[in-house]
Scaffold this active site. Structure first.
Site, PDB file in Angstrom:
ATOM      1  N   THR A 136       5.435  19.827  -1.722  1.00 21.06           N
ATOM      2  CA  THR A 136       4.448  19.716  -2.624  1.00 21.06           C
ATOM      3  C   THR A 136       3.809  21.222  -3.094  1.00 21.06           C
ATOM      4  OG1 THR A 136       2.086  18.991  -3.006  1.00 21.06           O
ATOM      5  CG2 THR A 136       2.741  19.053  -0.751  1.00 21.06           C
ATOM      6  N   ASP A 137       3.430  21.286  -4.137  1.00 22.26           N
ATOM      7  CA  ASP A 137       2.725  22.466  -4.699  1.00 22.26           C
ATOM      8  C   ASP A 137       1.210  22.707  -3.997  1.00 22.26           C
ATOM      9  OD1 ASP A 137       1.227  20.626  -6.132  1.00 22.26           O
ATOM     10  OD2 ASP A 137       1.700  21.552  -8.037  1.00 22.26           O
ATOM     11  N   GLU A 138       0.905  21.544  -3.384  1.00 19.88           N
ATOM     12  CA  GLU A 138      -0.315  21.760  -2.854  1.00 19.88           C
ATOM     13  C   GLU A 138      -0.704  22.566  -1.351  1.00 19.88           C
ATOM     14  OE1 GLU A 138      -2.761  17.900  -2.233  1.00 19.88           O
ATOM     15  OE2 GLU A 138      -2.026  17.260  -4.019  1.00 19.88           O
ATOM     16  N   TYR A 161      -3.874  16.289   4.092  1.00 17.59           N
ATOM     17  CA  TYR A 161      -2.587  15.975   3.523  1.00 17.59           C
ATOM     18  C   TYR A 161      -1.698  17.141   3.568  1.00 17.59           C
ATOM     19  CZ  TYR A 161       1.015  15.305   0.131  1.00 17.59           C
ATOM     20  OH  TYR A 161       2.104  15.513  -0.828  1.00 17.59           O
ATOM     21  N   LYS A 165       1.887  18.494   5.368  1.00 17.08           N
ATOM     22  CA  LYS A 165       3.005  18.842   4.477  1.00 17.08           C
ATOM     23  C   LYS A 165       3.350  20.640   4.790  1.00 17.08           C
ATOM     24  CE  LYS A 165       5.040  16.686   2.050  1.00 17.08           C
ATOM     25  NZ  LYS A 165       6.162  15.864   2.223  1.00 17.08           N
ATOM     26  N   ASN A 260      -8.062  16.664 -15.712  1.00 16.75           N
ATOM     27  CA  ASN A 260      -8.022  15.274 -15.621  1.00 16.75           C
ATOM     28  C   ASN A 260      -8.697  14.507 -16.745  1.00 16.75           C
ATOM     29  OD1 ASN A 260      -6.907  15.660 -12.884  1.00 16.75           O
ATOM     30  ND2 ASN A 260      -8.958  15.750 -12.017  1.00 16.75           N
ATOM     31  N   ASP A 293     -17.547  14.053  -6.314  1.00 16.66           N
ATOM     32  CA  ASP A 293     -16.110  14.697  -6.121  1.00 16.66           C
ATOM     33  C   ASP A 293     -15.647  14.211  -4.934  1.00 16.66           C
ATOM     34  OD1 ASP A 293     -14.345  16.441  -7.253  1.00 16.66           O
ATOM     35  OD2 ASP A 293     -15.633  18.133  -7.194  1.00 16.66           O
TER      36      ASP A 293
HETATM   37  P1  NAD Z   1       4.925   7.413  -1.619  1.00 13.27           P
HETATM   38  O1  NAD Z   1       3.424   7.310  -0.928  1.00 13.27           O
HETATM   39  O2  NAD Z   1       4.872   6.415  -3.099  1.00 13.27           O
HETATM   40  O3  NAD Z   1       5.993   6.948  -0.919  1.00 13.27           O
HETATM   41  C1  NAD Z   1       6.470   7.132   0.476  1.00 13.27           C
HETATM   42  C2  NAD Z   1       7.383   6.322   1.230  1.00 13.27           C
HETATM   43  O4  NAD Z   1       7.618   6.700   2.404  1.00 13.27           O
HETATM   44  C3  NAD Z   1       7.021   4.821   1.132  1.00 13.27           C
HETATM   45  O5  NAD Z   1       8.144   4.025   0.808  1.00 13.27           O
HETATM   46  C4  NAD Z   1       6.609   4.605   2.461  1.00 13.27           C
HETATM   47  O6  NAD Z   1       6.837   3.261   2.991  1.00 13.27           O
HETATM   48  C5  NAD Z   1       7.526   5.684   3.269  1.00 13.27           C
HETATM   49  N1  NAD Z   1       6.969   5.865   4.622  1.00 13.27           N
HETATM   50  C6  NAD Z   1       5.798   6.330   4.944  1.00 13.27           C
HETATM   51  N2  NAD Z   1       5.630   6.579   6.142  1.00 13.27           N
HETATM   52  C7  NAD Z   1       7.032   6.284   6.680  1.00 13.27           C
HETATM   53  C8  NAD Z   1       7.576   6.717   8.007  1.00 13.27           C
HETATM   54  N3  NAD Z   1       6.905   7.094   8.944  1.00 13.27           N
HETATM   55  N4  NAD Z   1       9.025   6.211   8.286  1.00 13.27           N
HETATM   56  C9  NAD Z   1       9.674   5.827   7.060  1.00 13.27           C
HETATM   57  N5  NAD Z   1       9.222   5.706   5.720  1.00 13.27           N
HETATM   58  C10 NAD Z   1       8.082   5.984   5.735  1.00 13.27           C
HETATM   59  O7  NAD Z   1       5.017   8.918  -1.843  1.00 13.27           O
HETATM   60  P2  NAD Z   1       5.624   9.510  -3.281  1.00 13.27           P
HETATM   61  O8  NAD Z   1       4.641   9.922  -4.141  1.00 13.27           O
HETATM   62  O9  NAD Z   1       7.092   8.875  -3.712  1.00 13.27           O
HETATM   63  O10 NAD Z   1       6.182  11.063  -2.654  1.00 13.27           O
HETATM   64  C11 NAD Z   1       7.149  11.182  -1.947  1.00 13.27           C
HETATM   65  C12 NAD Z   1       7.406  12.616  -1.387  1.00 13.27           C
HETATM   66  O11 NAD Z   1       7.234  13.581  -2.451  1.00 13.27           O
HETATM   67  C13 NAD Z   1       6.316  12.866  -0.300  1.00 13.27           C
HETATM   68  O12 NAD Z   1       6.918  13.701   0.801  1.00 13.27           O
HETATM   69  C14 NAD Z   1       5.160  13.815  -1.089  1.00 13.27           C
HETATM   70  O13 NAD Z   1       4.438  14.614  -0.324  1.00 13.27           O
HETATM   71  C15 NAD Z   1       6.213  14.463  -2.097  1.00 13.27           C
HETATM   72  N6  NAD Z   1       5.482  14.764  -3.327  1.00 13.27           N
HETATM   73  C16 NAD Z   1       4.779  13.745  -4.041  1.00 13.27           C
HETATM   74  C17 NAD Z   1       4.341  14.220  -5.230  1.00 13.27           C
HETATM   75  C18 NAD Z   1       3.723  13.360  -6.103  1.00 13.27           C
HETATM   76  O14 NAD Z   1       3.098  13.591  -7.216  1.00 13.27           O
HETATM   77  N7  NAD Z   1       3.790  12.088  -5.876  1.00 13.27           N
HETATM   78  C19 NAD Z   1       4.598  15.643  -5.821  1.00 13.27           C
HETATM   79  C20 NAD Z   1       5.157  16.597  -4.975  1.00 13.27           C
HETATM   80  C21 NAD Z   1       5.569  16.101  -3.878  1.00 13.27           C
HETATM   81  O1  DAU Z   2       0.315  18.227  -6.333  1.00 16.42           O
HETATM   82  C1  DAU Z   2       1.432  17.385  -5.932  1.00 16.42           C
HETATM   83  C2  DAU Z   2       0.527  16.418  -5.367  1.00 16.42           C
HETATM   84  O2  DAU Z   2       0.081  15.658  -6.506  1.00 16.42           O
HETATM   85  C3  DAU Z   2       1.238  15.438  -4.436  1.00 16.42           C
HETATM   86  O3  DAU Z   2       1.601  16.259  -3.280  1.00 16.42           O
HETATM   87  C4  DAU Z   2       0.500  14.217  -3.602  1.00 16.42           C
HETATM   88  O4  DAU Z   2       1.298  13.260  -2.906  1.00 16.42           O
HETATM   89  C5  DAU Z   2      -0.002  13.477  -4.799  1.00 16.42           C
HETATM   90  O5  DAU Z   2      -0.632  12.536  -4.582  1.00 16.42           O
HETATM   91  C6  DAU Z   2      -0.714  14.339  -5.849  1.00 16.42           C
HETATM   92  O6  DAU Z   2      -2.113  14.823  -5.493  1.00 16.42           O
HETATM   93  P1  DAU Z   2      -3.272  14.665  -6.282  1.00 16.42           P
HETATM   94  O7  DAU Z   2      -4.578  14.882  -5.169  1.00 16.42           O
HETATM   95  O8  DAU Z   2      -3.354  15.841  -7.160  1.00 16.42           O
HETATM   96  O9  DAU Z   2      -3.040  13.225  -7.150  1.00 16.42           O
HETATM   97  P2  DAU Z   2      -4.168  12.345  -7.407  1.00 16.42           P
HETATM   98  O10 DAU Z   2      -3.539  11.361  -8.382  1.00 16.42           O
HETATM   99  O11 DAU Z   2      -4.758  11.702  -6.404  1.00 16.42           O
HETATM  100  O12 DAU Z   2      -5.381  12.882  -8.270  1.00 16.42           O
HETATM  101  C7  DAU Z   2      -4.921  13.810  -9.329  1.00 16.42           C
HETATM  102  C8  DAU Z   2      -6.326  14.521  -9.886  1.00 16.42           C
HETATM  103  O13 DAU Z   2      -7.229  13.384 -10.389  1.00 16.42           O
HETATM  104  C9  DAU Z   2      -7.237  15.127  -8.718  1.00 16.42           C
HETATM  105  O14 DAU Z   2      -7.583  16.319  -9.478  1.00 16.42           O
HETATM  106  C10 DAU Z   2      -8.056  14.005  -8.391  1.00 16.42           C
HETATM  107  C11 DAU Z   2      -8.571  13.462  -9.555  1.00 16.42           C
HETATM  108  N1  DAU Z   2      -8.768  11.943  -9.426  1.00 16.42           N
HETATM  109  C12 DAU Z   2      -7.888  11.077  -8.637  1.00 16.42           C
HETATM  110  C13 DAU Z   2      -8.274   9.825  -8.690  1.00 16.42           C
HETATM  111  C14 DAU Z   2      -7.459   8.994  -7.537  1.00 16.42           C
HETATM  112  C15 DAU Z   2      -9.793  11.421  -9.996  1.00 16.42           C
HETATM  113  O15 DAU Z   2     -10.741  12.137 -10.730  1.00 16.42           O
HETATM  114  N2  DAU Z   2     -10.180  10.081  -9.865  1.00 16.42           N
HETATM  115  C16 DAU Z   2      -9.261   9.275  -9.173  1.00 16.42           C
HETATM  116  O16 DAU Z   2      -9.865   8.131  -9.148  1.00 16.42           O
END
Ligand code: NAD
Ligand code: DAU
Length: 357
Positions: A136-138, A161, A165, A260, A293
């Protein structure tokens, strides 16, 4: 790339990737190892269950014996590692599972790959194998008003988190430098699209707005994220697998920074247009509530995706205007999916997270 182990393939990005990969790579066999946590859902891949090139295994990436057996039995030569605890708010609530899965789980997979590819294998297998870690970019921290994250931006994670990562990224790099494991890392910005679990901003707002519930916006709503349609991310991962230079990191982003509040308002307007206003006659923007927040809330993320474009020719294909319409339409057409994933444990989570906010 013949026998792929996908971890976390029942989650949001993983399930999209499994589908894209089977569609675009007819030669591969794919094993999906997923623990089916609250975020993993077999229904996400119901349409490909019968595909002979696909096998689902329920299990934990931290189970060394299971993972080792899978490498041997399935002659795994490629790992695409998505499995993680992925929600920042949950990591603030309870970080332990993030340490177990994101750090120790990644370590377990790296060890299995090292033994399978470097200890017990022929030279040719070592050269063609790939371990792609999806990150992730985080990990880069928070930006001010200007600037972009590049692959050389120093790591500065600020939530449990992102720290977990970051730790896993460092382990992956260390296995490349120390043992010569053929690794690749992608650091991607915020994804959105079908099968996104409704604890994250976009699907949570769509679901609440459809049901006439309040739309919680953290702080002043001016935090910025760089949104990427999930299928574009999946194409980027395939490009890195096929042509990425071993040992390298590639940033992946949408060139699409939004505050947001802009996202929330856009969803309200789209739903008003597609589903009509609320029963009260009011527009859905009336549901917006600014709430307390997120602790340590990162202000802005933005990716410089110049390296992956220059080296591999990848760039996002889906504009935000198109992607958000496709996403909203998908949720309108999949109300049962949303109902299923938001029943039971989701309600307890929602109450804990937003009840006193
Ligand atoms: P998600 O939470 O939707 O899915 C995670 C999956 O991993 C689920 O199917 C869960 O059952 C499985 N899992 C969790 N713990 C496990 C374990 N111990 N063993 C086997 N399976 C397990 O996540 P996502 O949003 O699809 O993200 C996938 C990956 O991409 C993550 O590594 C996340 O850090 C990264 N990522 C996500 C985003 C985003 O915006 N969602 C952006 C950048 C990177
Ligand atoms: O940047 C990549 C990341 O993006 C991934 O690594 C993470 O897995 C993914 O969950 C996501 O993280 P964020 O924290 O950016 O995503 P989230 O959807 O939780 O929140 C997006 C923005 O919206 C953030 O600034 C927090 C805000 N937010 C979120 C929720 C859930 C709100 O204002 N209200 C909300 O209820």
């Amino acid at each position: 790339m013949n026998n792929i182990l996908v971890t976390g393939g029942c989650g949001f990005i993983g399930s999209n990737f499994v589908r894209v990969c089977l569609e675009r790579c007819p030669e591969v066999r794919l094993v999906n190892l997923d623990k089916l946590t609250y975020a993993g859902n077999l229904a996400n891949l119901a349409d490909i269950e019968g595909d002979r090139r696909y096998r689902f295994v329920r299990g934990d990436i931290g189970d060394a014996a299971l993972v080792g057996d899978l490498f041997r039995e399935e002659r795994i030569d490629t790992v695409v590692h998505f499995a993680a605890e992925s929600h920042v708010d949950r990591s603030i609530d309870g970080p332990a599972e993030f340490i177990r899965t994101n750090i120790v789980g990644t370590f377990t997979l790296l060890e299995a790959a090292r033994h399978a590819w470097l200890t017990n294998s022929s030279l040719s297998a070592q050269h063609s194998a790939r371990f792609l870690h999806v990150s992730t970019d985080e990990v880069y921290g928070s930006l001010g008003e200007t600037g972009l994250f590049t692959e050389t931006t120093p790591y500065d994670p600020r939530s449990p988190y992102s720290a977990s990562k970051a730790a896993s990224d460092h382990l992956v790099s260390a296995y490349h430098h120390t043992y010569g494991l053929p690794t690749l890392i992608t650091n991607c910005s915020n994804n959105y699209g079908p099968y996104h679990f409704p604890e994250k901003l976009i699907p949570l707002v769509i679901n609440n707005a459809l049901n006439g519930r309040e739309l919680p916006v953290y702080g002043d709503g001016r935090n910025v994220r760089d949104w990427l349609f999930v299928e574009d991310h999946c194409r980027a991962i395939l490009a890195v697998l096929r042509q990425g230079r071993v040992g390298e990191t590639y940033n992946v982003g949408g060139n699409n920074e939004k505050q947001n509040i802009e996202i929330v308002e856009a969803i309200c307007d789209l739903l008003d247009a597609k589903a009509g206003p609320l029963p009260s006659g009011e527009p859905r923007r009336s549901l917006i509530r600014f709430v307390k927040d997120r602790p340590g809330h990162d202000r802005r993320y933005a990716i410089d995706a110049g390296k992956i474009k220059a080296e591999l020719g990848w760039e996002p294909a889906v504009t935000f205007a198109e992607g958000i319409v496709r996403t909203v339409d998908w949720y309108l057409q999949h109300r049962e999916w949303v109902e299923q994933v938001t029943s039971g444990a989701y309600r307890d989570y929602y109450e804990r997270q937003y009840g006193g906010r």
